[in-house]
Design a protein around this motif. Structure first.
Motif, PDB file in Angstrom:
ATOM      1  N   ILE A   1       0.861  -1.182   0.000  1.00 48.50           N
ATOM      2  CA  ILE A   1       0.000   0.000   0.000  1.00 48.50           C
ATOM      3  C   ILE A   1       0.899   1.235   0.000  1.00 48.50           C
ATOM      4  O   ILE A   1       1.631   1.471   0.955  1.00 48.50           O
ATOM      5  CB  ILE A   1      -0.931   0.043   1.230  1.00 48.50           C
ATOM      6  N   ALA A   2       0.836   2.026  -1.068  1.00 50.37           N
ATOM      7  CA  ALA A   2       1.728   3.179  -1.185  1.00 50.37           C
ATOM      8  C   ALA A   2       1.374   4.294  -0.206  1.00 50.37           C
ATOM      9  O   ALA A   2       2.266   4.938   0.360  1.00 50.37           O
ATOM     10  CB  ALA A   2       1.697   3.710  -2.613  1.00 50.37           C
ATOM     11  N   SER A   3       0.091   4.543   0.011  1.00 56.93           N
ATOM     12  CA  SER A   3      -0.341   5.680   0.823  1.00 56.93           C
ATOM     13  C   SER A   3      -0.105   5.441   2.305  1.00 56.93           C
ATOM     14  O   SER A   3      -0.662   4.497   2.884  1.00 56.93           O
ATOM     15  CB  SER A   3      -1.825   5.954   0.590  1.00 56.93           C
ATOM     16  N   PRO A   4       0.679   6.301   2.980  1.00 57.85           N
ATOM     17  CA  PRO A   4       0.890   6.133   4.420  1.00 57.85           C
ATOM     18  C   PRO A   4      -0.390   6.353   5.216  1.00 57.85           C
ATOM     19  O   PRO A   4      -0.585   5.721   6.263  1.00 57.85           O
ATOM     20  CB  PRO A   4       1.956   7.174   4.757  1.00 57.85           C
ATOM     21  N   GLU A   5      -1.271   7.225   4.734  1.00 57.40           N
ATOM     22  CA  GLU A   5      -2.534   7.456   5.433  1.00 57.40           C
ATOM     23  C   GLU A   5      -3.391   6.203   5.395  1.00 57.40           C
ATOM     24  O   GLU A   5      -4.024   5.835   6.399  1.00 57.40           O
ATOM     25  CB  GLU A   5      -3.279   8.631   4.782  1.00 57.40           C
ATOM     26  N   THR A   6      -3.405   5.515   4.252  1.00 56.03           N
ATOM     27  CA  THR A   6      -4.179   4.272   4.139  1.00 56.03           C
ATOM     28  C   THR A   6      -3.580   3.190   5.019  1.00 56.03           C
ATOM     29  O   THR A   6      -4.313   2.448   5.698  1.00 56.03           O
ATOM     30  CB  THR A   6      -4.214   3.805   2.679  1.00 56.03           C
ATOM     31  N   ARG A   7      -2.264   3.085   5.028  1.00 55.89           N
ATOM     32  CA  ARG A   7      -1.616   2.076   5.875  1.00 55.89           C
ATOM     33  C   ARG A   7      -1.957   2.302   7.342  1.00 55.89           C
ATOM     34  O   ARG A   7      -2.284   1.358   8.070  1.00 55.89           O
ATOM     35  CB  ARG A   7      -0.091   2.108   5.684  1.00 55.89           C
ATOM     36  N   ALA A   8      -1.899   3.557   7.769  1.00 53.99           N
ATOM     37  CA  ALA A   8      -2.189   3.874   9.168  1.00 53.99           C
ATOM     38  C   ALA A   8      -3.648   3.574   9.506  1.00 53.99           C
ATOM     39  O   ALA A   8      -3.950   3.030  10.573  1.00 53.99           O
ATOM     40  CB  ALA A   8      -1.867   5.339   9.456  1.00 53.99           C
ATOM     41  N   ALA A   9      -4.558   3.917   8.605  1.00 50.62           N
ATOM     42  CA  ALA A   9      -5.976   3.654   8.856  1.00 50.62           C
ATOM     43  C   ALA A   9      -6.239   2.159   8.971  1.00 50.62           C
ATOM     44  O   ALA A   9      -7.015   1.711   9.830  1.00 50.62           O
ATOM     45  CB  ALA A   9      -6.820   4.257   7.737  1.00 50.62           C
ATOM     46  N   MET A  10      -5.595   1.356   8.143  1.00 54.25           N
ATOM     47  CA  MET A  10      -5.754  -0.104   8.191  1.00 54.25           C
ATOM     48  C   MET A  10      -5.243  -0.663   9.513  1.00 54.25           C
ATOM     49  O   MET A  10      -5.864  -1.542  10.107  1.00 54.25           O
ATOM     50  CB  MET A  10      -5.017  -0.753   7.020  1.00 54.25           C
ATOM     51  N   LEU A  11      -4.099  -0.134   9.971  1.00 55.43           N
ATOM     52  CA  LEU A  11      -3.549  -0.606  11.248  1.00 55.43           C
ATOM     53  C   LEU A  11      -4.488  -0.254  12.395  1.00 55.43           C
ATOM     54  O   LEU A  11      -4.807  -1.097  13.239  1.00 55.43           O
ATOM     55  CB  LEU A  11      -2.163   0.009  11.476  1.00 55.43           C
ATOM     56  N   LYS A  12      -4.942   0.994  12.428  1.00 54.27           N
ATOM     57  CA  LYS A  12      -5.776   1.446  13.543  1.00 54.27           C
ATOM     58  C   LYS A  12      -7.148   0.780  13.530  1.00 54.27           C
ATOM     59  O   LYS A  12      -7.768   0.607  14.586  1.00 54.27           O
ATOM     60  CB  LYS A  12      -5.895   2.972  13.505  1.00 54.27           C
ATOM     61  N   ALA A  13      -7.596   0.373  12.347  1.00 55.22           N
ATOM     62  CA  ALA A  13      -8.877  -0.324  12.248  1.00 55.22           C
ATOM     63  C   ALA A  13      -8.751  -1.814  12.515  1.00 55.22           C
ATOM     64  O   ALA A  13      -9.752  -2.537  12.502  1.00 55.22           O
ATOM     65  CB  ALA A  13      -9.467  -0.096  10.858  1.00 55.22           C
ATOM     66  N   GLY A  14      -7.530  -2.303  12.759  1.00 55.30           N
ATOM     67  CA  GLY A  14      -7.327  -3.718  13.032  1.00 55.30           C
ATOM     68  C   GLY A  14      -7.307  -4.587  11.797  1.00 55.30           C
ATOM     69  O   GLY A  14      -7.403  -5.810  11.889  1.00 55.30           O
ATOM     70  N   GLU A  15      -7.158  -3.983  10.609  1.00 56.49           N
ATOM     71  CA  GLU A  15      -7.146  -4.754   9.370  1.00 56.49           C
ATOM     72  C   GLU A  15      -5.778  -5.356   9.073  1.00 56.49           C
ATOM     73  O   GLU A  15      -5.671  -6.299   8.287  1.00 56.49           O
ATOM     74  CB  GLU A  15      -7.578  -3.865   8.204  1.00 56.49           C
ATOM     75  N   VAL A  16      -4.733  -4.793   9.659  1.00 55.08           N
ATOM     76  CA  VAL A  16      -3.387  -5.324   9.497  1.00 55.08           C
ATOM     77  C   VAL A  16      -2.693  -5.320  10.861  1.00 55.08           C
ATOM     78  O   VAL A  16      -3.139  -4.652  11.795  1.00 55.08           O
ATOM     79  CB  VAL A  16      -2.563  -4.508   8.473  1.00 55.08           C
ATOM     80  N   ASP A  17      -1.601  -6.068  10.945  1.00 54.86           N
ATOM     81  CA  ASP A  17      -0.882  -6.226  12.210  1.00 54.86           C
ATOM     82  C   ASP A  17       0.383  -5.383  12.311  1.00 54.86           C
ATOM     83  O   ASP A  17       0.832  -5.065  13.410  1.00 54.86           O
ATOM     84  CB  ASP A  17      -0.492  -7.694  12.409  1.00 54.86           C
ATOM     85  N   VAL A  18       0.977  -5.075  11.163  1.00 64.47           N
ATOM     86  CA  VAL A  18       2.261  -4.362  11.161  1.00 64.47           C
ATOM     87  C   VAL A  18       2.220  -3.294  10.067  1.00 64.47           C
ATOM     88  O   VAL A  18       1.809  -3.567   8.939  1.00 64.47           O
ATOM     89  CB  VAL A  18       3.440  -5.319  10.895  1.00 64.47           C
ATOM     90  N   MET A  19       2.663  -2.099  10.433  1.00 58.81           N
ATOM     91  CA  MET A  19       2.779  -1.009   9.460  1.00 58.81           C
ATOM     92  C   MET A  19       4.240  -0.621   9.307  1.00 58.81           C
ATOM     93  O   MET A  19       4.869  -0.148  10.251  1.00 58.81           O
ATOM     94  CB  MET A  19       1.967   0.210   9.902  1.00 58.81           C
TER      95      MET A  19
END
Length: 515
Positions: free
Chosen positions: A233-251
């Motif tokens: 995922i290129a966008s850092p904002e998208t990566r952060a949102a996924m982490l905070k939403a519990g969709e991923v484990d590591v950013m």
């Protein structure tokens, strides 16, 4: 992988903070993921599964999961330990290394033999598509003495040799499979692997899914039977949102502006992990103005790298003082570096005869790269240069810097091992094949010291050699050191044992998941 006094510094800090200010949006974390999948989200792509074909960051992280090496580096102590080689002997003259292999298998159940090791290392050394043969540059020959014994002969004594056998492209591949299918097909979808994981699914430009290798030599590893998804995922904002939403484990690659906010989140472990990364400014010494040493020195004295570091990284990085990363062995922490001195910069520029010269600053689209380019532009303009920013994509950046078709470019690089040999060969050596990281800097004394450092076994003497290299290259401004950056990585607290090492390797085989 360096930028007056109180009033100007305060003004510069205010401007810099404004340039990097990004709003932080708090999102309530969702429930944890199911325990059977570990998801890592990164801006770096996996583009090839052949461990000798690419030096890109995303591939480096992937190779460590798929291919075992002769040695491994303990993720806690940093010490070299046996891996596929359970022991080794070194001849008295330091020219012959004999490795004794343990009983181990590839992911298809076939045995890993000395022939596989010799084949893998020879590909790195001599294949035209090898991305990084330099770590094996001292090797004369690699021979399978018998199925369990590998003999490597060196052209000359080479102190960093064992450490070089542990870096990312030294993974062992199946000789029979590559020869049977050809390299393109063998590594196209589901290669035969020797590391802790095998490929379950690969969707280029989207994700790589790994599953535990049932035949991995370390019994009981990986510690978890979870599959692993490396998602791009290129966008850092998208990566952060996924982490905070519990969709991923590591950013991977948390922006500096988001670190403070992630630190406050109950289910997230926000870490600044040690790295050998250095951010610096390349200067093209192939043409004016920076073929002139006084012009380079003027450019360096114009840069307030302490203010730049504080502004861009929010103080999370350390201002650089020499041309070598701060975390490598023999880094000279006592070197004073080049301080900001606008008056001296103007004087040196006048003496160089380069006043008013145009300086093309190459910059890619990344936020940090854009910030660095803007700050370089402002501070060089203040001493009488005419800097212009030329925005390019990554491919064009590498093409232009490789050809010497640029004047300056802020960038980063890192060192694969704690030993500084590869670092100086990559960034400071004019005869080592990298054109001193496309700066075209060349100093015969430095090149001579690089070779001395390689052959010297006494740590005290080696320290003196690398201290002198740093002194010469910092004073001559082979590059402008900016700052030493940690790896900013955020983890779900449901994971234990996971980290990103300074060598850009995930410790996934040591990772466990809380239920």
């Amino acid at each position: 992988m360096g930028i007056l006094r109180k009033a100007r510094t305060l003004a510069l800090n205010a401007a810099l903070y404004g340039a990097v200010s990004v709003a932080f949006t708090s999102i309530v974390a969702a429930p944890a993921l199911a325990a059977e999948v570990i998801r890592i989200v990164s801006p770096y792509q996996t583009t090839t599964l052949d461990p000798m074909r690419s030096a890109a960051a995303g591939n480096i992280e992937t190779y460590g999961q798929l291919y075992a090496r002769l040695l491994l580096r303990n993720p806690v102590s940093g010490a070299l330990e046996p891996a596929l080689a359970e022991s080794w002997d070194v001849s008295a003259d330091g020219l012959t290394y004999t490795f004794h292999l343990r009983d181990a298998q590839f992911s298809d159940g076939s045995p890993i033999t000395a022939a596989d090791v010799a084949f893998s290392l020879d590909r790195i050394r001599s294949d035209k598509q090898s991305a990084y043969p330099a770590p094996l540059g001292a090797v004369e020959s690699t021979t399978a003495a018998d199925p369990k014994t590998v003999v490597i002969k060196l052209k000359s004594a080479f102190a960093p040799f064992l450490g070089n056998l542990e870096i990312w492209n030294m993974g062992i591949v199946s000789k029979s499979d590559v020869e049977k299918q050809g390299a393109e097909k063998a590594f196209s979808t589901a290669p035969v692997t020797s590391g802790p994981y095998a490929v379950k699914e690969w969707k280029p430009n989207e994700k790589l899914v790994l599953q535990p290798n049932a035949h991995y030599w370390r019994k009981g590893y990986p510690k978890s039977d979870a599959t692993v998804e490396l998602r791009e995922i290129a966008s850092p904002e998208t990566r952060a949102a996924m982490l905070k939403a519990g969709e991923v484990d590591v950013m991977r690659e948390v922006p500096w502006s988001q670190i403070d906010g992630l630190k406050t989140m109950e289910n997230i472990d926000m870490r600044l992990e040690p790295s050998t990364t250095i951010y610096m400014t390349l200067l093209n010494e192939k043409r004016e103005p920076f073929s002139n040493m006084k012009a380079r020195q003027a450019a360096a004295y114009a840069i307030d790298n302490k203010a730049m570091t504080k502004a861009i990284t929010r103080g999370y990085a350390e201002p650089a003082n020499t041309t070598l990363p701060g975390a490598v062995d023999f880094h000279d922490k006592d070197n004073p570096g080049i301080p900001v001195d606008t008056a001296k910069a103007k004087q040196l520029l006048a003496e160089s005869g380069m006043e008013g010269r145009e300086v093309k600053i190459l910059a890619t689209a990344g936020a940090t790269e854009q910030q660095m380019a803007l700050l370089l532009q402002a501070q060089w303009q203040a001493i009488g240069l005419k800097p212009v920013i030329v925005n390019v994509d990554s491919g064009a950046w590498w093409d232009a810097t490789g050809k010497g078709d640029y004047d300056a470019a802020a960038n980063w690089w890192y060192n694969e091992t704690p030993d500084p040999d590869l670092a100086v060969r990559w960034a400071l050596c004019g005869t080592c094949g990298s054109n001193s990281y496309n700066t075209f800097y060349s100093n015969a004394k430095v090149d001579e010291l690089v070779e001395q450092g390689t052959k010297e076994a006494d740590p005290v003497k080696r320290a003196g050699i690398y201290k002198e290299i740093q002194k010469i290259t910092t004073e001559e401004v082979s590059q402008i050191p900016l700052y030493y950056a940690p790896n900013a990585v955020a983890y779900s607290k449901r994971l234990s044992g996971i980290k990103l090492t300074p060598s850009l390797q995930w410790t996934l085989e040591d990772t466990t998941i809380s239920k």
